[in-house]
Design a protein around this motif. Structure first.
Motif, PDB file in Angstrom:
ATOM      1  N   SER A  36      -1.420  -2.751  -5.834  1.00 10.12           N
ATOM      2  CA  SER A  36      -1.569  -2.592  -4.610  1.00 10.12           C
ATOM      3  C   SER A  36      -0.398  -1.953  -3.590  1.00 10.12           C
ATOM      4  O   SER A  36       0.280  -1.214  -4.097  1.00 10.12           O
ATOM      5  N   ASP A  37       0.235  -1.788  -2.341  1.00 17.19           N
ATOM      6  CA  ASP A  37       1.156  -1.086  -2.290  1.00 17.19           C
ATOM      7  C   ASP A  37       2.133  -1.450  -2.130  1.00 17.19           C
ATOM      8  O   ASP A  37       3.514  -0.346  -1.497  1.00 17.19           O
ATOM      9  N   ASP A 142       4.586   7.169  -5.304  1.00 13.19           N
ATOM     10  CA  ASP A 142       5.224   6.747  -4.636  1.00 13.19           C
ATOM     11  C   ASP A 142       6.322   5.905  -5.531  1.00 13.19           C
ATOM     12  O   ASP A 142       7.186   4.611  -4.733  1.00 13.19           O
ATOM     13  N   GLY A 158      -0.276   7.399  -4.816  1.00 12.21           N
ATOM     14  CA  GLY A 158       0.355   5.766  -4.764  1.00 12.21           C
ATOM     15  C   GLY A 158      -0.398   4.506  -5.286  1.00 12.21           C
ATOM     16  O   GLY A 158      -1.509   5.015  -5.213  1.00 12.21           O
ATOM     17  N   GLY A 160      -1.615   1.504  -5.000  1.00 12.35           N
ATOM     18  CA  GLY A 160      -2.683   0.607  -3.783  1.00 12.35           C
ATOM     19  C   GLY A 160      -3.412   1.567  -3.737  1.00 12.35           C
ATOM     20  O   GLY A 160      -4.414   1.245  -2.867  1.00 12.35           O
ATOM     21  N   CYS A 161      -3.423   2.586  -3.672  1.00 14.43           N
ATOM     22  CA  CYS A 161      -4.211   3.859  -2.953  1.00 14.43           C
ATOM     23  C   CYS A 161      -4.830   4.566  -4.222  1.00 14.43           C
ATOM     24  O   CYS A 161      -5.360   6.399  -4.022  1.00 14.43           O
TER      25      CYS A 161
END
Length: 186
Positions: A36-37, A142, A158, A160-161
């Motif tokens: 996840s982010d 990130d 990043g 979640g990405c």
């Protein structure tokens, strides 16, 4: 002295790192900030929400379909994580774990693996010991800057990405198992 690199979709990757990835048989992942982010959405009625990327799910399934185990070790406990990982076929789901190193050792023993056969991805301070112990330690783009400095590789994507998908692709590419047809996003 320059380091030899290999061109990939994700940019230049150290050839020696890809060589180490050839031996990977287990990928250990953190969850928040990786799958996840890192954000947690809390509703007015106590519900917790997280967003997961289907590309990461595809990468996990691709690893599992090619005989590479995937495990998660996370400090938080969440029914959402249990649901998502089970849907992907991940059997080793360790939540509420403050001492990640002990679980790492249990997983290595369970699958009869040594450090050279293990990769780990994490985004923050609790993950650094695993990144340093595994043959391949990875941080999302990130992740905390200090964690990035400890990693062997920092993803171009990043948490979640698509960071997990990027790592999955590189592992499969290194092992000559990357397939670019078929499958379903999960």
């Amino acid at each position: 002295m320059s380091t030899a690199t290999t061109s990939t979709w994700y940019g230049e990757v150290s050839t020696s790192l890809l060589t180490r990835m050839k031996s990977i048989k287990l990928l250990i992942c953190d969850v928040d900030g990786v799958f996840s982010d890192g954000r947690i959405y809390l509703g007015n009625h106590g519900e917790e929400l997280k967003a997961f990327n289907t590309r990461d799910g595809f990468g996990v399934k691709a690893l599992l379909n090619n005989g590479i185990q995937v495990a998660v070790i996370t400090g938080r406990t969440s029914h959402i994580v249990e649901q998502r990982m089970q849907a992907l076929g991940v059997q080793d789901i360790h939540q509420g774990t403050l001492e990640k190193g002990a679980v790492y050792q249990q997983l290595a023993a369970k699958y009869q693996l040594n450090d050279a056969q293990i990769a780990s991805i994490g985004d923050d301070v609790p993950d650094v010991a695993l990144l340093n112990q595994a043959s391949v330690g990875v941080a999302p783009h990130d992740a905390h800057p200090w964690v990035q400095q400890q990693a062997d590789y920092v993803t171009s994507l990043g948490g979640g990405c698509g960071a997990v998908r990027e790592l999955s692709d590189l592992i499969l590419l290194s092992q000559g198992k990357l397939q670019l047809q078929g499958g379903v996003s999960l």
